[in-house]
Design an enzyme around this catalytic site. Structure first.
Site, PDB file in Angstrom:
ATOM      1  N   ALA A 101       8.629   3.969 -17.093  1.00 43.68           N
ATOM      2  CA  ALA A 101       8.488   4.238 -15.701  1.00 43.68           C
ATOM      3  C   ALA A 101       9.512   5.135 -14.854  1.00 43.68           C
ATOM      4  O   ALA A 101       9.319   5.691 -14.263  1.00 43.68           O
ATOM      5  CB  ALA A 101       8.024   3.124 -14.963  1.00 43.68           C
ATOM      6  N   GLU A 102      10.693   4.503 -15.233  1.00 46.25           N
ATOM      7  CA  GLU A 102      12.060   4.925 -14.709  1.00 46.25           C
ATOM      8  C   GLU A 102      12.226   6.112 -15.015  1.00 46.25           C
ATOM      9  O   GLU A 102      12.975   7.168 -14.317  1.00 46.25           O
ATOM     10  CB  GLU A 102      13.249   4.119 -14.845  1.00 46.25           C
ATOM     11  CG  GLU A 102      12.763   2.523 -14.049  1.00 46.25           C
ATOM     12  CD  GLU A 102      13.010   2.665 -12.741  1.00 46.25           C
ATOM     13  OE1 GLU A 102      13.341   3.833 -12.184  1.00 46.25           O
ATOM     14  OE2 GLU A 102      12.957   1.774 -12.095  1.00 46.25           O
ATOM     15  N   SER A 103      12.593   6.596 -16.364  1.00 45.36           N
ATOM     16  CA  SER A 103      13.032   7.914 -16.894  1.00 45.36           C
ATOM     17  C   SER A 103      12.281   8.604 -17.996  1.00 45.36           C
ATOM     18  O   SER A 103      12.872   9.439 -18.555  1.00 45.36           O
ATOM     19  CB  SER A 103      14.507   7.565 -17.330  1.00 45.36           C
ATOM     20  OG  SER A 103      14.819   6.710 -18.536  1.00 45.36           O
TER      21      SER A 103
END
Length: 540
Positions: A432-434
């Site tokens: 989700a983040e990167s």
């Protein structure tokens, strides 16, 4: 009829869409939706019914608004199948059903039907089903017979932070006595090696096998004499239970009233209420193959009454009775399909290959950079026989196929072990983040790295956020702190990771069970994206 599923995940194709296809209907999965994409899809495909099966990252609040408007303009009935009830009914199932103004909700939880009806939404109960063409008795292959098998991910995060979690009762009833007495069990799934804090005992390494795909799981069901399903009392019927029974294995599960909606313990499966009863049942039926085979035959007969084809027909009958569909909507001949209907449901985003004379699965796999097993799984093959002109779905590559992923996953696994976290949780955050490091640069909010840490957060955790390994360590430490702060509540911990601790507490005080609806759209999107990733990754 033409049925359109609003979903981007190909994994969905193995469930309800195949049920509609087997019942004789044409099925299409939308793929990733955009504001321009849906109107074109509605015009070209001209669906008679639209089905949603979840609230995933492809359905943000903004997208829900314009999808609702476009579907209403097209005057096509919209149905929602709430697979995650009852646990997440107030967090997302009910809110999305209200926002999308669905015409009807089918929920896997009988108790949740009233929740929707009280909110002014027509609803009915519909359990999971299974794909009877893929999961059926057959040759067990060259592998040895398996006395007892467990086919599911361990999901230790559920118990590590919430020891009173309902699933912990199933583990104590079904698994712990076998470990305590040294009764051999083969575990097919992720994270079983991390369960010592829960059991107080190690699971021998040679008892654990990597998470199987659908084809491998089918083979395990055929080879196993008894399959144990660890289910919660909230969700007593699972797709895996029906798959195991439909493949000819004898099922053992924790006894509950909900379980008896479909099965009859002692007639078509085994149900246990205590560790002692689990051991007694296993010893009795492992030593008596004739009795075991009788229950297996009865279990197969029961499972065949609960296929996804039957679920699809039930859904259509209900919609006809409610006046949502015309009276002839459910009259399609099973297996016939409509004129021009492909041999299987397709996703708009699928890459496809038309089989040419002389081609083999191996040649097609090599040409598209995939494997025979991936082709078999993506196309519901029950044999290796191909037909000229046959349209095959080519599994799409994702960020998880990248060259750097193995190294990143090793770091995520190591951090999960260090902080006693489920590696799927850290995978989900990295995704989700990167996108597993694909977008690890500085964000507009000043976050950086695989786990997107802000400078102040990294400094407080004592890590160098510019170093990939330390960035992962910092992310693991931070989510661990959030889980502790919220007493193991995973959605709240994830929201705090994205939005901030104080903001989440304020939303909880203001919104109660529907606290997530008060969070920014980005945070709602973030939480659901990770939860859905973990759920789908655990099923692979």
């Amino acid at each position: 009829m033409r049925i359109l599923f609003l979903e981007k995940c190909q994994a969905l194709l193995h469930g309800l869409p195949y049920g509609f296809h087997d019942a004789g209907h044409q099925v299409l999965i939308s793929g990733l939706l955009t504001e321009r994409h849906l109107p074109a899809l509605l015009q070209s495909f001209r669906p008679s019914l639209i089905v949603m099966t979840g609230w995933g990252p492809e359905l943000t609040l903004t997208q829900q608004a314009y999808l609702c408007e476009q579907i209403k303009q097209a005057q096509v009935p919209l149905v929602y199948w709430a697979e995650e009830d009852p646990a997440f009914v107030h967090i997302w199932s009910l809110p999305v059903a209200l926002r999308m103004q669905v015409d009807f909700v089918f929920t896997v939880s009988p108790e949740t039907v009233l929740v929707y009806r009280e909110a002014g939404i027509r609803a009915a109960h519909m359990d999971f089903g299974y794909d009877e063409q893929l999961y059926q008795p057959g040759e067990s292959g060259n592998g040895p017979r398996l006395p007892v098998a467990v086919v599911s991910p361990a999901c230790p995060y559920m118990y590590r932070h919430q020891l009173e979690h309902d699933l912990a009762g199933s583990l104590h009833t079904l698994i712990w006595p076998l470990l305590a007495l040294g009764i051999p069990v083969r575990f097919y799934g992720k994270e079983w090696g991390q369960m010592k804090p829960i059991f107080g005992l190690n699971i021998p390494r040679d008892w654990i096998v990597e998470q199987p795909g659908r084809m491998e799981a089918r083979q395990v069901y055929r080879q196993a004499d008894i399959v144990i399903e660890v289910q919660s009392l909230e969700k007593p019927i699972s797709e895996r239970m029906l798959q195991a029974a439909g493949s000819g294995s004898l099922l053992l599960a924790r006894d509950s009233i909900g379980l008896r909606r479909i099965f009859t313990p002692g007639h078509d499966m085994l149900a246990s209420s205590s560790p002692i009863q689990t051991v007694d049942l296993l010893r009795h039926y492992l030593e008596r193959p004739d009795e075991r085979k009788t229950l297996q035959a009865h279990g197969l007969r029961t499972a065949r009454s609960h296929t996804y084809g039957q679920r699809a027909r039930f859904m259509l009958r209900t919609l006809v009775e409610e006046g949502i569909l015309a009276s002839d909507a459910a009259d399609c001949v099973p297996g016939a399909g409509e004129h021009g209907c492909p041999g299987q449901p397709l996703c708009v985003s699928d890459a496809r290959h038309t089989v040419k004379p002389g081609e083999s699965l191996w040649q097609i796999a090599c040409a598209h950079g995939t494997t025979i097993g991936a082709l078999q799984q993506a196309n519901r093959f029950v044999s290796d026989v191909l037909h000229v002109g046959q349209i095959l779905r080519i599994p799409h590559r994702t960020a998880e196929d990248g060259e750097q992923l193995p190294k990143i996953k090793k770091w995520l696994d190591k951090a999960a072990r260090l902080f006693q976290l489920d590696s799927l949780l850290l995978y989900g955050i990295a995704y989700a983040e990167s996108d597993f490091g694909q977008n690890a640069g500085m964000s507009r909010a000043g976050a950086l790295g695989i786990m997107q840490l802000k400078e102040r957060t990294a400094r407080g955790l004592g890590v160098d956020r510019t170093d990939p390994w330390q960035n992962i360590l910092g992310g693991a430490m931070y989510i661990k702190e959030m889980l502790y702060e919220f007493d193991g509540d995973l959605p709240m911990a994830l929201a705090a990771y994205n939005w901030g601790l104080n903001h989440v507490w304020h939303a909880v005080r203001q919104g109660g069970k529907q606290w997530l609806t008060l969070a920014p759209e980005e945070t709602q999107h973030y939480v659901i994206k990770i939860m859905k990733y973990m759920s789908e990754a655990g099923r692979r």
